[in-house]
Design a protein around this motif. Structure first.
Motif, PDB file in Angstrom:
ATOM      1  N   LEU A 198       0.832  -1.202   0.000  1.00 35.65           N
ATOM      2  CA  LEU A 198       0.000   0.000   0.000  1.00 35.65           C
ATOM      3  C   LEU A 198       0.868   1.254   0.000  1.00 35.65           C
ATOM      4  O   LEU A 198       0.617   2.193  -0.777  1.00 35.65           O
ATOM      5  N   ILE A 199       1.889   1.283   0.851  1.00 29.95           N
ATOM      6  CA  ILE A 199       2.796   2.434   0.893  1.00 29.95           C
ATOM      7  C   ILE A 199       3.522   2.588  -0.446  1.00 29.95           C
ATOM      8  O   ILE A 199       3.680   3.695  -0.969  1.00 29.95           O
ATOM      9  N   LEU A 200       3.962   1.457  -1.010  1.00 34.55           N
ATOM     10  CA  LEU A 200       4.659   1.481  -2.292  1.00 34.55           C
ATOM     11  C   LEU A 200       3.754   2.024  -3.388  1.00 34.55           C
ATOM     12  O   LEU A 200       4.186   2.830  -4.229  1.00 34.55           O
ATOM     13  N   PHE A 201       2.500   1.600  -3.364  1.00 32.19           N
ATOM     14  CA  PHE A 201       1.540   2.067  -4.370  1.00 32.19           C
ATOM     15  C   PHE A 201       1.289   3.567  -4.234  1.00 32.19           C
ATOM     16  O   PHE A 201       1.330   4.306  -5.222  1.00 32.19           O
ATOM     17  N   ILE A 202       1.017   4.017  -3.010  1.00 30.50           N
ATOM     18  CA  ILE A 202       0.707   5.437  -2.796  1.00 30.50           C
ATOM     19  C   ILE A 202       1.906   6.307  -3.163  1.00 30.50           C
ATOM     20  O   ILE A 202       1.766   7.335  -3.851  1.00 30.50           O
ATOM     21  N   ALA A 203       3.105   5.897  -2.742  1.00 26.24           N
ATOM     22  CA  ALA A 203       4.303   6.691  -3.015  1.00 26.24           C
ATOM     23  C   ALA A 203       4.564   6.806  -4.514  1.00 26.24           C
ATOM     24  O   ALA A 203       4.801   7.908  -5.038  1.00 26.24           O
ATOM     25  N   SER A 204       4.520   5.673  -5.230  1.00 23.26           N
ATOM     26  CA  SER A 204       4.799   5.694  -6.669  1.00 23.26           C
ATOM     27  C   SER A 204       3.710   6.442  -7.430  1.00 23.26           C
ATOM     28  O   SER A 204       4.003   7.172  -8.393  1.00 23.26           O
ATOM     29  N   SER A 205       2.457   6.297  -7.007  1.00 24.32           N
ATOM     30  CA  SER A 205       1.360   6.997  -7.685  1.00 24.32           C
ATOM     31  C   SER A 205       1.459   8.502  -7.489  1.00 24.32           C
ATOM     32  O   SER A 205       1.282   9.280  -8.436  1.00 24.32           O
TER      33      SER A 205
END
Length: 319
Positions: A198-205
């Motif tokens: 989730l953190i990886l998704f939010i950061a990259s997005s």
């Protein structure tokens, strides 16, 4: 099983059937088309590998969520037994987390390939991301497998220790302590297991959205002052920005809708809130897959050709 279904339950089942049909068609189409391409060339691009794995996981997730929706209406007490609910949650845990991890991989891939940051790390990743994609996908599966195995072992131990406790609901009672504790435990493991993707998704997005927005503003400032002139590159970046923002919104809405009821068992006693969350969770595997199809030239062109062929066949039959 209920002898008859009320109109609300029938409407619920119709919506579930529609969501299942759309999800199966959209995700099955992505998987089938990429499998055909792979059979022809024995190769797939990194992007196609990610969306094929993502579509297949969502294909399974759609079936699982719809099965839950239908079973809970036709057999209202089917998940009141610990021995039935626990295996379902184990399967859901794995498929759901694989889907979330693959979605995070897609977001990271978008960010690395499209974002225009000048840092040396980004430049290095752009060159190596294609080789890293298989490792990201298999690493995601392994990560989700470890999380699911841990959940299975701990929940099974809990089941054994609670074997003599009452695990069935009475007619007018709320969720039993046995089921309630299992849901709280599921919420804990699911939250811990999905926090990293989730953190990886939010950061990259967020990084990608910022990069696209800056690039669009820069192109608008450098474009001709003629109001009738439209830079095609600006249009392409705007489409990409809308796609990424849609992906970001859909992903986070699904995560909240699928996770929040587990951590708040009182939702199971509020039919309206529970139904809304279930409908949102069941819509996610199909909605984003449709966004992927509309945003991918190859998938969009192939779908247009299929629709044209079907339309031609229909005209021949009716003429």
């Amino acid at each position: 099983m209920k002898k008859s279904l009320d109109p609300a339950a029938i409407f619920y089942l119709i919506i579930s059937a529609i969501e299942l049909s759309v999800g199966v068609v959209a995700n099955g189409y992505i998987v089938a088309l990429n499998c055909i391409d792979w059979a022809k060339s024995r190769t797939l691009s990194s992007y196609d590998k990610i969306i094929t794995g993502l579509a297949f996981s969502r294909f399974c997730l759609q079936f699982l969520v719809t099965l839950n929706n239908i079973s809970s209406k036709v057999y209202q007490n089917i998940f009141d037994r610990f021995q039935i609910l626990q295996p379902y949650l184990v399967i859901w845990m794995f498929i759901n987390q694989v889907s979330l991890c693959f979605a995070s991989c897609l977001s990271v891939f978008y960010c690395v390939k499209i974002a225009t940051f000048n840092q040396s790390l980004c430049s290095c990743l752009k060159l190596k991301i294609s080789k890293l994609v298989p490792w990201l996908l298999w690493g995601s599966v392994l990560y989700c497998l470890v999380t699911t195995v841990a959940f299975t072992l701990f929940s099974y131990s809990y089941c054994v220790s609670s074997h003599n406790s009452t695990d069935r609901l009475s007619t007018n009672s709320t969720i039993s302590d046995n089921i309630n504790n299992l849901l709280e435990f599921t919420f804990l493991i699911h939250s811990v297991g999905s926090i990293f993707p989730l953190i990886l998704f939010i950061a990259s997005s967020v990084l990608l959205i910022i990069s696209l927005w800056r690039h669009i503003r820069k192109m608008n400032l450098n474009s001709d002052l003629n109001q009738n002139f439209r830079n095609p590159n600006t249009d392409a970046h705007m489409r990409a920005l809308r796609s990424v923002v849609s992906f970001f919104i859909v992903y986070n809405i699904y995560y909240v809708a699928s996770t929040f009821p587990i951590g708040n068992p009182s939702y199971f006693n509020d039919e309206w809130k529970y139904t809304v969350c279930i409908f949102i969770a069941a819509a996610y595997p199909s909605v984003h897959s449709i966004i992927l199809i509309l945003g991918n030239p190859k998938l969009k062109l192939a779908s247009a050709n299929i629709l044209n062929s079907a339309n031609s066949c229909f005209r021949k039959v009716t003429s």
